[in-house]
Write an enzyme that holds these catalytic residues in place. Structure first.
Site, PDB file in Angstrom:
ATOM      1  N   LYS A 115       0.823  -1.213   0.000  1.00 52.32           N
ATOM      2  CA  LYS A 115       0.000   0.000   0.000  1.00 52.32           C
ATOM      3  C   LYS A 115       0.857   1.263   0.000  1.00 52.32           C
ATOM      4  O   LYS A 115       0.456   2.279  -0.551  1.00 52.32           O
ATOM      5  CB  LYS A 115      -0.979  -0.001   1.184  1.00 52.32           C
ATOM      6  CG  LYS A 115      -1.964  -1.164   1.121  1.00 52.32           C
ATOM      7  CD  LYS A 115      -3.414  -0.756   1.050  1.00 52.32           C
ATOM      8  CE  LYS A 115      -4.235  -1.912   0.535  1.00 52.32           C
ATOM      9  NZ  LYS A 115      -5.637  -1.909   0.785  1.00 52.32           N
ATOM     10  N   LYS A 197      -3.763 -10.513  -7.333  1.00 50.04           N
ATOM     11  CA  LYS A 197      -5.078 -10.812  -6.743  1.00 50.04           C
ATOM     12  C   LYS A 197      -6.163  -9.846  -7.246  1.00 50.04           C
ATOM     13  O   LYS A 197      -5.874  -8.679  -7.534  1.00 50.04           O
ATOM     14  CB  LYS A 197      -4.984 -10.844  -5.211  1.00 50.04           C
ATOM     15  CG  LYS A 197      -5.469  -9.620  -4.513  1.00 50.04           C
ATOM     16  CD  LYS A 197      -5.576  -9.782  -3.009  1.00 50.04           C
ATOM     17  CE  LYS A 197      -5.953  -8.407  -2.468  1.00 50.04           C
ATOM     18  NZ  LYS A 197      -6.546  -8.330  -1.196  1.00 50.04           N
ATOM     19  N   LYS A 200     -10.517  -4.747  -5.053  1.00 51.71           N
ATOM     20  CA  LYS A 200     -11.544  -3.748  -5.329  1.00 51.71           C
ATOM     21  C   LYS A 200     -10.935  -2.396  -5.661  1.00 51.71           C
ATOM     22  O   LYS A 200     -11.607  -1.531  -6.183  1.00 51.71           O
ATOM     23  CB  LYS A 200     -12.559  -3.655  -4.196  1.00 51.71           C
ATOM     24  CG  LYS A 200     -12.055  -3.500  -2.790  1.00 51.71           C
ATOM     25  CD  LYS A 200     -13.277  -3.414  -1.875  1.00 51.71           C
ATOM     26  CE  LYS A 200     -13.140  -4.110  -0.557  1.00 51.71           C
ATOM     27  NZ  LYS A 200     -12.243  -3.472   0.396  1.00 51.71           N
TER      28      LYS A 200
HETATM   29  P1  ATP Z   1      -8.202  -3.438  -1.418  1.00 51.10           P
HETATM   30  O1  ATP Z   1      -8.064  -3.727  -2.860  1.00 51.10           O
HETATM   31  O2  ATP Z   1      -8.856  -2.127  -1.126  1.00 51.10           O
HETATM   32  O3  ATP Z   1      -6.972  -3.706  -0.626  1.00 51.10           O
HETATM   33  P2  ATP Z   1      -9.453  -5.949  -1.033  1.00 51.10           P
HETATM   34  O4  ATP Z   1     -10.265  -6.211  -2.241  1.00 51.10           O
HETATM   35  O5  ATP Z   1      -8.200  -6.693  -0.850  1.00 51.10           O
HETATM   36  O6  ATP Z   1      -9.259  -4.416  -0.847  1.00 51.10           O
HETATM   37  P3  ATP Z   1     -10.272  -6.164   1.745  1.00 51.10           P
HETATM   38  O7  ATP Z   1     -11.256  -5.241   2.347  1.00 51.10           O
HETATM   39  O8  ATP Z   1      -8.841  -5.909   2.041  1.00 51.10           O
HETATM   40  O9  ATP Z   1     -10.436  -6.206   0.166  1.00 51.10           O
HETATM   41  O10 ATP Z   1     -10.614  -7.633   2.090  1.00 51.10           O
HETATM   42  C1  ATP Z   1     -11.847  -8.119   2.545  1.00 51.10           C
HETATM   43  C2  ATP Z   1     -11.785  -9.638   2.642  1.00 51.10           C
HETATM   44  O11 ATP Z   1     -11.803 -10.205   1.329  1.00 51.10           O
HETATM   45  C3  ATP Z   1     -10.530 -10.188   3.309  1.00 51.10           C
HETATM   46  O12 ATP Z   1     -10.867 -11.301   4.113  1.00 51.10           O
HETATM   47  C4  ATP Z   1      -9.683 -10.616   2.160  1.00 51.10           C
HETATM   48  O13 ATP Z   1      -8.793 -11.643   2.504  1.00 51.10           O
HETATM   49  C5  ATP Z   1     -10.719 -11.088   1.165  1.00 51.10           C
HETATM   50  N1  ATP Z   1     -10.240 -10.945  -0.194  1.00 51.10           N
HETATM   51  C6  ATP Z   1      -9.932  -9.789  -0.825  1.00 51.10           C
HETATM   52  N2  ATP Z   1      -9.551 -10.013  -2.086  1.00 51.10           N
HETATM   53  C7  ATP Z   1      -9.610 -11.354  -2.274  1.00 51.10           C
HETATM   54  C8  ATP Z   1      -9.341 -12.216  -3.385  1.00 51.10           C
HETATM   55  N3  ATP Z   1      -8.932 -11.728  -4.533  1.00 51.10           N
HETATM   56  N4  ATP Z   1      -9.509 -13.540  -3.222  1.00 51.10           N
HETATM   57  C9  ATP Z   1      -9.944 -14.036  -2.047  1.00 51.10           C
HETATM   58  N5  ATP Z   1     -10.222 -13.279  -0.960  1.00 51.10           N
HETATM   59  C10 ATP Z   1     -10.064 -11.962  -1.055  1.00 51.10           C
END
Ligand code: ATP
Ligand code: LTN
Length: 334
Positions: A115, A197, A200
């Protein structure tokens, strides 16, 4: 333990629109584990502030995340679904735990490194101490189990280290939580760069399926998904694109890798992508319908927010008071 049930704790940040990764990696598992545990689910709005937010949009998005939890199948009458910022004990315990966390430990966190690289103009202290607030979230409710995606396991490890360190000095104050990774969908990858990965905050909207994407958009994104050279549907290391689509298909249909390989034997990527798209639509459509219903009933969600805030405050304050006492902070006069 609350009554005779173990405690489950989890949450998501209210940043960006939720993706299929969030759903398959986290939300879906929450629903499966729901019956077995006493559950707390937070809308992690304090964590979201480590990145600049537009206030009006942020407020809307946090509420929408709350509603989405409910639409996904979490009953707010039997689960404590609440906003992190409504329970001040989170911020208070985070401060106390900051004093039991080492700079070196926080420096090793890969999310902090990622980040900081992404938001080089805003490497704030909150981004650095993010895992300590997360530890406070979990430890306040004496959680036994924390279902998260693989990317959050490092934060769970530091939570355990902090809790063990504290317990070692002050006795058994915190329950040591276990991480829980679902059987499938633990790491859904980007549809455009399958070695990264699905996230969002990805700038390329074609890389992620958003939970509220309409059917046509979902199918179109799958059609455009980057696949690998060759034409076989096979789960192999040199085929990250196909592996990701197979993971998504497994997570949405329950079919095993062998069953999928058999089903698409002799068929091309095009046909497989279509099938994955349709499987995803059949999972997301009911959720979207329920979301639309819930959004019409403002007073129901309002009531749930109010009741659950109180429940969360009760359990969180209980732990916070215990910690304050152990640390020797002067007791309140009643
Ligand atoms: P950002 O992109 O803003 O970092 P993010 O999409 O990684 O956000 P988080 O709010 O950090 O989302 O994560 C929410 C939950 O979703 C966490 O438990 C995280 O492990 C899970 N998660 C996020 N992205 C994935 C993915 N691509 N595959 C599986 N689990 C995910
Ligand atoms: N950092 C988590 C969100 C989160 C969380 C938590 C998850 C904040 N506090 C406590 C589980 C338990 C993420 O998913 N990015």
């Amino acid at each position: 333990m609350i009554g005779d049930k173990k405690v489950l704790y989890s949450g998501m940040q209210a940043t960006g629109n939720l993706t299929l990764g969030n759903y398959l990696g986290a939300l879906k598992n929450w629903v499966t584990l729901n019956e077995e545990y006493e559950c707390f689910y937070g809308v992690m709005d304090l964590h979201s502030l480590t990145v600049r937010q537009n206030a009006a949009e942020f407020r809307k998005r946090a509420r929408s995340l709350y509603t989405l939890y409910v639409a996904a199948g979490l009953n707010p009458e039997t689960n404590c679904i609440y906003f992190q910022s409504h329970v001040s004990a989170h911020a208070e315990l985070a401060w106390l735990l900051n004093c039991f966390t080492y700079m070196g430990e926080l420096n090793r966190m890969t999310q902090f490194k990622d980040k900081s690289a992404k938001h080089a103009d805003n490497i704030n202290a909150g981004l650095f101490t993010y895992p300590v607030l997360m530890a406070a979230d979990i430890l306040l409710y004496q959680a036994d189990v924390v279902p998260v995606g693989v990317d959050q396991m490092q934060h769970l490890e530091i939570t355990r280290d902090i809790a063990e360190r504290f317990n070692h000095i002050y006795g058994d104050v915190f329950t040591i939580p276990e991480g829980y990774i679902g059987k499938s969908g633990a790491k859904i990858m980007s549809l455009q760069e399958p070695t990264k990965k699905m996230s969002k905050s990805d700038e390329n909207a074609n890389a992620s399926i958003y939970l509220l994407d309409d059917t046509d958009t979902i199918i179109r994104k799958f059609k455009r998904a980057v696949t690998d050279s060759g034409s076989e549907i096979r789960y192999a290391e040199d085929k990250p694109g196909i592996c990701n689509l197979m993971d998504i298909y497994t997570a949405t249909t329950g079919k095993t890798k062998e069953e999928i390989e058999k089903e698409f034997d002799g068929k091309g990527y095009g046909e497989f992508k279509m099938a994955v798209g349709e499987a995803v639509v059949s999972v997301l459509k009911p959720l979207q319908d329920r979301m639309a219903e819930l959004e019409k009933d403002k007073s129901y969600i309002d009531r749930m927010i109010k009741e659950n805030d109180e429940k969360a405050q009760y359990f969180a304050n209980k732990t916070l008071r215990k910690v304050q006492k152990k640390l020797g902070l002067t007791e309140r006069i009643r």
